[in-house]
Write an enzyme that holds these catalytic residues in place. Structure first.
Site, short mmCIF file in Angstrom:
data_model
loop_
_atom_site.label_atom_id
_atom_site.label_comp_id
_atom_site.label_asym_id
_atom_site.label_seq_id
_atom_site.Cartn_x
_atom_site.Cartn_y
_atom_site.Cartn_z
N SER A 65 -24.43 -24.58 50.63
CA SER A 65 -25.27 -25.16 49.58
C SER A 65 -26.66 -25.41 50.13
O SER A 65 -26.84 -25.64 51.33
CB SER A 65 -24.67 -26.48 49.09
OG SER A 65 -25.57 -27.16 48.23
N GLY B 20 -15.50 -19.88 42.03
CA GLY B 20 -14.33 -19.13 42.47
C GLY B 20 -13.70 -18.36 41.34
O GLY B 20 -13.31 -17.20 41.51
N TYR C 288 -21.06 -34.89 51.71
CA TYR C 288 -21.09 -33.53 51.15
C TYR C 288 -22.18 -32.70 51.84
O TYR C 288 -21.93 -31.57 52.28
CB TYR C 288 -21.35 -33.59 49.65
CG TYR C 288 -21.55 -32.23 49.01
CD1 TYR C 288 -20.47 -31.40 48.75
CD2 TYR C 288 -22.82 -31.79 48.67
CE1 TYR C 288 -20.64 -30.15 48.17
CE2 TYR C 288 -23.02 -30.55 48.08
CZ TYR C 288 -21.93 -29.73 47.83
OH TYR C 288 -22.11 -28.50 47.26
#
Length: 327
Positions: A178, A54, A206
């Site tokens: 991802s 980011g 995750y």
């Protein structure tokens, strides 16, 4: 006893070697954003922009002249990064606003202020994410912390801001997923908050949340047909960022401390995110990008029936209001 220790050591060495090879290969095949597009006059919102991908994306877009709004949970940390970006780019249109993406109350408060003060939104980058704690943890609103941070908060934020993005079209939504989405284990759409079974662990949670990112992208793209808004997801590759440093499970700690030596830097990892934000070649819908190119995501992530079910379940979990629906 020594046989057991030898076996465990051998397994660890094999696993480590596998990830080292993957890391080296990942660095060798890096795709770079080659677009020279200016972003002057554009408004960009990036969640989790105080570090890692980011931060590097915010820096690049600020160099291109964009007005960049960094939506971050830690204002003290984000303000320091803000000053770094302003100094490096000479762009004083970069600013920080408070947003805890895991809290639906915080998302609604942020979005309300954003809509009150902003006249357009050209690029929405859903970047914030965590690898959650080793023990099952819930937010104050009762959502499992990993799914709340990586999916539900972004789901709600996007829905509330969609009308403004339609008015600003052509505009773009960039979703940080991802390659780990393909390692989901037993994703249960009816038990996303892990309230009716044992916690599978932070890594599995995750991976499941990253699967949600792509399914969300697929369904959203269908709703956005004819609106002038493009929506794509990306995998940055193996990148040494704070998400691993803050992870609490052993494999995550090992990754960051050892495998970071063979991983992509945040600058390298941010290239696909930047590409989706600026390149004319990236005006696609519902695709999964890696190394600045479209690749196939996992079969499960392309299950459009599951994508629709996830959307409906997410609406329920965030208690989406009628006035927040803009699709």
């Amino acid at each position: 006893m020594w046989q057991v220790l030898l076996y465990i050591t051998g397994c660890f060495v094999v696993m480590l070697g596998h990830f080292v090879v993957r890391g080296r290969r990942s660095r060798q095949e890096i795709g770079w954003c080659t677009s020279q597009a200016s972003m002057e006059g554009k408004v960009v919102l990036i969640t989790g922009a105080s570090a890692g991908l980011g931060k590097e994306t915010a820096l690049d877009l600020a160099r291109r002249g964009a007005r960049v709004i960094m939506a971050c949970r830690n204002l003290q940390k984000a303000t320091k990064v803000l000053e770094e970006i302003r100094k490096a780019t000479g762009n004083n249109l970069v600013e920080v606003q408070l947003l805890d993406i895991s809290s639906m109350a915080s998302v609604r408060k942020f979005a309300k202020n954003f809509l009150k003060n902003e006249k357009r939104l050209d690029v929405l980058i859903l970047n914030a994410g965590i690898i959650g704690p080793s023990k099952l943890t819930f937010t104050d609103e009762g959502n499992e912390i990993t799914i709340a941070t990586n999916h539900l908060g972004h789901f709600l934020l996007t829905n509330i801001l969609l009308d403004l993005m339609k008015k600003s079209s052509p505009s773009r939504i960039v979703v940080a997923a991802s390659l780990a989405h393909a390692f989901d284990e037993g994703f249960d759409i009816d038990n996303m908050n892990v309230k009716n079974k044992s916690y599978p662990g932070s890594w599995t949670s995750y991976c499941n949340s990253k699967l949600c990112n792509i399914l969300f992208t697929k369904q959203l793209s269908q709703y956005l047909e004819g609106t002038g808004i493009s929506c794509n997801a990306l995998g940055p590759g193996l990148v040494a960022t704070e998400i691993f440093a803050k992870g609490s499970c052993d494999i995550v700690w090992t990754y960051y401390r050892v495998l970071a030596l063979f991983s992509r830097t945040p600058v390298e990892g941010a290239q696909t995110m930047i590409h989706l934000a600026v390149s004319e070649e990236a005006e696609t819908k519902g695709e999964f990008y890696y190394n600045c190119k479209v690749i196939d995501s996992s079969p499960l992530s392309n299950d459009l029936v599951l994508a629709r079910k996830l959307w409906e379940k997410s609406e329920y979990l965030v208690d989406l209001k009628s006035e927040e629906r803009h699709y």
